[in-house]
Design an enzyme around this catalytic site. Structure first.
Site, PDB file in Angstrom:
ATOM      1  N   GLN A 273       0.872  -1.170   0.000  1.00 44.26           N
ATOM      2  CA  GLN A 273       0.000   0.000   0.000  1.00 44.26           C
ATOM      3  C   GLN A 273       0.913   1.225   0.000  1.00 44.26           C
ATOM      4  OE1 GLN A 273      -3.731  -0.552   0.167  1.00 44.26           O
ATOM      5  NE2 GLN A 273      -2.756  -2.374  -0.672  1.00 44.26           N
TER       6      GLN A 273
ATOM      7  N   GLY B 185     -11.888   2.975   4.148  1.00 51.58           N
ATOM      8  CA  GLY B 185     -10.976   2.097   3.411  1.00 51.58           C
ATOM      9  C   GLY B 185     -10.008   2.848   2.508  1.00 51.58           C
ATOM     10  N   HIS B 186      -9.119   2.109   1.885  1.00 49.86           N
ATOM     11  CA  HIS B 186      -8.101   2.752   1.045  1.00 49.86           C
ATOM     12  C   HIS B 186      -8.720   3.379  -0.207  1.00 49.86           C
ATOM     13  CE1 HIS B 186      -6.947  -1.478  -0.763  1.00 49.86           C
ATOM     14  NE2 HIS B 186      -8.235  -1.297  -0.774  1.00 49.86           N
ATOM     15  N   ASN B 187      -8.172   4.524  -0.549  1.00 43.40           N
ATOM     16  CA  ASN B 187      -8.573   5.247  -1.762  1.00 43.40           C
ATOM     17  C   ASN B 187      -9.988   5.780  -1.727  1.00 43.40           C
ATOM     18  OD1 ASN B 187      -6.428   2.957  -2.942  1.00 43.40           O
ATOM     19  ND2 ASN B 187      -6.122   5.078  -3.554  1.00 43.40           N
TER      20      ASN B 187
END
Lengths: 348, 348, 348
Positions: free
Chosen positions: A196, A237-239
């Site tokens: 990540q 969460g990511h993004n």
């Protein structure tokens, strides 16, 4: 700390009805306020409490000011005005400038002279901490982090490497910004970790509650725009991208790569699936679940409130057999023939 | 750090179509990748982004490689291959061996010479830390804990007494492993605490997200098998057992003594009641609720996605009266007599 | 540590059937207990395990004691008696009195002589810590906090300024008590923070799980009464009041200003909206959602358990069109005329 009603009226542009020399020291609820306290009124369900209040004054809209038994500070936005008065009467104690001797600060970090680095804080290489920023006790600030001016990490906040926090943002204890997103690729029955390498950029005037988590991006950054307010125990969460001034209540989960517009209001325990888009000005009620794009502003819901257990059990039993029920109705319609007007063609 | 396409093709067994001497330094998304970056393609919804990418090369399945406008690294598992390339191009910085002077380590703990014990970490009596393990800043490691080789506690992780963490596992900030399970016995209107004397055993290659909690067993141990991946804000109750390579997304709650099989995939906000068993290879969609055993592999769901508020209110009103609706249909059927074919006998 | 069955029978008022001189050292499950271990039996689903147990003795209700193949300790409350035996056999190790040299304690804090302040703990100005209280490693205790006698902060607990914790309460790692409530007033498209000047008062004998958050009150205090037990990952909003001996399982969210009665039992993932009241002795099943007052004791539910995905999809499709279905039934009823008895008038 304290002020007269006259001073408050001038400072916050209120229309004062009552003695300007009355001195107030604190704020209170309508039922709880004492004669040195300011209360406010916006919720009509509290009309009875208004009628009985003993507050020094009530911040209230002009249209209903006559209902107050005590002096009033007329304001078109009573809650916001009340908030400003509360800040004046209960200022945050200033944290002393300087680095506590127990903090572990990398020599390559640049800490503004007016910043406060509290007890048992760690600050990694190349990190920059702005003017008057407060890093509360036990916080862990990684490498190459940027902490804006006047940011406040209340206590025990974790900022992972490369995270950016905009000016005046407030992060509460236990919050973790920039942990790895949940990125794994399947391979022969096991999972390969996908590094990540994005980070998290948080705008100005953001507030993030206790034990909330905001993951770093897989490749590009996770983005939280200015003025966003996030409550406790929220997972981002990511993004994910969250637009300006959106408010998110406790226990909400937002899966990776969801995009949420500006000025949305997301109630507690709502869930938002990944890789979708919600437009500006959407309101989600408690525990709403979004699994597709929302392209139209408005209020959306999907939660089912409680019934008594026996009743719910019966309802649930019927729901699980609703397919059978619908087929029975179709049969009855066919039997009734042309005599029954068909509402639509949706019964397969 | 960097590599040529030719080197990557050899190292990861890809079929290269394009110039083997092109040098890449990083990874990127299809739309964001620059000419020194590798991207990947698996999701057909991104076909348009593929057609426009300017990446140095795309990791892609052979069958669709012709759709790429740029060089390709053909791979049967593009995402996994991409992950391995990303690890190569973005290696984790090695943490220096040794114990930070601010760490508080019990004299009876055994710390491998190559392990890293970060700033402000505490390590209790009798704890063993393996080779190259990293205990990130602010972590609290209790007594008689076993931390395997190459384990990484990113920062501020809490491992309670007697917990075991298998080799190569990664635990993110705020995670708490081994807190007491929720065990109380009722007695005369109050609750008596039941001592939680089991522990937690976590296998190899497990990853656990930020602010996740895994409780210790009441009597026997809570068990998480090798290769399990758990996202942020997940609650794992006491005596839960999770089989190998199961993946659990954010905000899932698993009540005590639930047994979950291997290779399951559990989406965000799912809930699993206690004292039940889910077999191998079960997929739960977002917010699925499991209250009984699942004995057959497959996909299971129970979530209700949002509608516009007014529509949902009407649906909900009907749902709450579904019992009445079903009785009406039964009456109509009785009235229609033998002429209506009965689908089944489920209308009580 | 250990005891004979005879000693246990006397100490806990059990009726012993078996050899009083058998010596036990530990506790176990029915299937796992060895011949030096005590097990207990309350759940009829474990009858088979009871029949096969090799425990030294089983704590069991007199009515079913004859089913035990091994000696029994007869007790009207087997689980509670078992818990007391487990405490006797597995006492918590006493934490040594005194302040660890790495702790940062304000000179104005008053720490009882018998209290334990662990490694890397911070204690703020004016805070009072009671006799035998344990502040575990990494805990952050703010200013003017009151920690009662025999309180145990296991590790890395955060108590914000002015919080009060009653005697004998236990707080698990990652818990945050007294962070700001989620209070913002809208003003011209942005949010103004409303200072949160109340605090949190927690009664005696409360237990709060790992990574749970309890917010401070906006103006008045958030209140948790004596004997309340709260599991992990629970969110308690500002100005919530929870009555005595209520138990709350993991992942529950309670919005601001909700009032919950005494002796309630709230299962995992339940949600309680703000500004409402739940009376005493209410049971909420897993994932129940409460959005209105509950004024009658009893069991309440609203959760939908999983179906196979294809089945659920069909059910969900029907549910979303239930309005149409209901209208069809009304048409059929109208067509059938007076011949069909109307159950009620609820079909608009």
């Amino acid at each position: 700390m304290g002020a007269t009603l006259g001073e408050l009226a001038v400072r916050f542009g209120c229309e004062l009805r009552g003695d300007p020399d009355v001195f107030v020291k604190t704020v209170g609820t309508l039922p709880g306020a004492t004669s040195d306290a300011i209360a406010f009124y916006v919720n009509p369900r509290l009309r009875r409490e208004l009628a009985r209040t003993r507050a020094a004054a009530v911040v209230i809209a002009a249209a209903v000011a006559a209902d107050s038994p005590v002096p009033v500070l007329g304001s078109p936005q009573p809650h916001a005005t009340f908030a400003r008065i509360a800040v004046l009467l209960h200022p945050l104690p200033a944290a002393p400038a300087g680095v506590h001797p127990s903090a572990i600060v990398s020599p390559s970090a640049r800490i503004a002279g007016s910043a406060h680095v509290g007890a048992l804080v760690t600050v990694g290489e190349g990190t920059v901490v702005g003017e008057r920023a407060v890093l509360g006790p036990g916080s862990v600030v990684g490498e190459r982090v940027v902490v804006g001016d006047d940011v406040r990490l209340v206590a025990r906040v974790t900022l992972c490497d490369e995270v950016t926090i905009g000016a005046r943002s407030v992060l509460h204890p236990g919050t973790v910004i920039g942990a790895d997103g949940f990125g794994f690729a399947p391979e022969r029955g096991a999972w390969i970790k996908v590094p990540q390498i994005g980070s998290v950029r948080i705008g100005e005037d953001v507030e993030i509650g206790a034990n909330t988590t905001v993951d770093r991006g897989a490749i590009e950054d996770t983005l939280i725009a200015e003025g966003v307010k996030i409550d406790n125990q929220v997972q981002v969460g990511h993004n994910v991208r969250i637009g300006a001034h959106t408010a998110i209540a406790g226990c909400v989960g937002i899966a990776g790569s969801a995009t949420i517009g500006a000025r949305c209001q997301i109630a507690g325990q709502a869930g938002i699936a990944g890789h979708l888009s919600i437009c500006d000005d959407v309101v989600l009620t408690a525990r709403a679940l979004v699994v597709n794009d929302i392209t139209e502003p408005g209020v959306y819901a999907s939660a089912v409130p409680v019934e008594k257990f026996a009743d719910w059990r019966r309802i649930l039993g019927r729901l699980k057999r609703i397919d059978t029920l619908a087929r029975k109705v179709s049969s009855l319609q066919r039997q009734a023939g042309a005599g029954v007007p068909r509402h639509d063609e949706d019964d397969a």
